[in-house]
Design an enzyme around this catalytic site. Structure first.
Site, short mmCIF file in Angstrom:
data_model
loop_
_atom_site.label_atom_id
_atom_site.label_comp_id
_atom_site.label_asym_id
_atom_site.label_seq_id
_atom_site.Cartn_x
_atom_site.Cartn_y
_atom_site.Cartn_z
N HIS A 172 6.49 -1.65 3.74
CA HIS A 172 6.21 -3.03 4.13
C HIS A 172 5.48 -3.75 3.01
CE1 HIS A 172 3.07 -0.31 5.67
NE2 HIS A 172 2.20 -1.28 5.45
N ASN B 67 0.84 -1.19 0.00
CA ASN B 67 0.00 0.00 0.00
C ASN B 67 0.87 1.24 0.00
OD1 ASN B 67 -2.51 -1.35 0.09
ND2 ASN B 67 -2.31 -1.68 2.29
P1 AMP Z 1 -0.81 -0.57 5.86
O1 AMP Z 1 -2.26 -0.28 6.14
O2 AMP Z 1 -0.53 -1.08 4.46
O3 AMP Z 1 0.08 0.59 6.24
O4 AMP Z 1 -0.42 -1.80 6.78
C1 AMP Z 1 -0.13 -1.66 8.12
C2 AMP Z 1 -0.42 -2.98 8.75
O5 AMP Z 1 0.22 -3.03 10.02
C3 AMP Z 1 -1.90 -3.27 8.99
O6 AMP Z 1 -2.30 -4.43 8.27
C4 AMP Z 1 -1.99 -3.48 10.51
O7 AMP Z 1 -2.89 -4.49 10.87
C5 AMP Z 1 -0.56 -3.84 10.86
N1 AMP Z 1 -0.17 -3.54 12.23
C6 AMP Z 1 -0.40 -2.41 12.94
N2 AMP Z 1 0.14 -2.50 14.16
C7 AMP Z 1 0.74 -3.72 14.24
C8 AMP Z 1 1.48 -4.42 15.24
N3 AMP Z 1 1.72 -3.87 16.45
N4 AMP Z 1 1.93 -5.66 14.97
C9 AMP Z 1 1.69 -6.22 13.77
N5 AMP Z 1 1.03 -5.62 12.77
C10 AMP Z 1 0.54 -4.38 13.00
#
Ligand code: AMP
Ligand code: ZN
Length: 111
Positions: free
Chosen positions: A99, A86
């Site tokens: 990521h 994203n």
């Molecule tokens: P994005 O929306 O592409 O920026 O993805 C961020 C991702 O990080 C989302 O799918 C969240 O569920 C994930 N996320 C947020 N906080 C954590 C955390 N503490 N541990 C693991 N994943 C997380």
């Protein structure tokens, strides 16, 4: 990078479910999985998005893709997987540390 969630996870300051780590890459389970298996593959070097790529970072992302492919079976993704990156508000990017989402473990919806 101060106040970056994923930098804190990589540093071990915030707990995570790690599935793979090497000198430049960290893979852990997404806390809100959108598929049976939902992993996040991040570079240890902080940069927010693909728009901040230079040749060195492009090579790093290339190695990340190669590692994901090599780990396919070990990660439980032998029947296939989807990668999602994203970028920005319209894509719903919430964490400004590059990521790669890795989704699989079951058939995935596509339209
Ligand atoms: P994005 O929306 O592409 O920026 O993805 C961020 C991702 O990080 C989302 O799918 C969240 O569920 C994930 N996320 C947020 N906080 C954590 C955390 N503490 N541990 C693991 N994943 C997380
Ligand atoms: Zn970061």
């Amino acid at each position: 990078m101060e106040n970056c969630l994923f930098c804190k996870i990589i540093a071990g300051e915030i707990p995570s479910a790690k599935v793979y780590e090497d000198e430049e890459t960290y893979i852990f389970r997404d806390i809100e999985p959108k598929a049976k298996i939902h992993l996040l593959c991040v570079p240890k070097e902080h940069f927010a998005s693909l728009s901040e790529m230079d040749d060195g970072r492009a090579a790093l992302v290339g190695r990340m893709l190669k590692k994901i492919a090599a780990l396919q079976t070990e990660l439980g993704l032998s029947d296939g997987y989807r990668l999602v990156v994203n970028q920005g508000a319209n894509a719903g990017q919430t964490v400004p540390h590059l990521h790669i989402h890795i989704l699989g473990g079951e058939p995935l919806e596509w339209e």
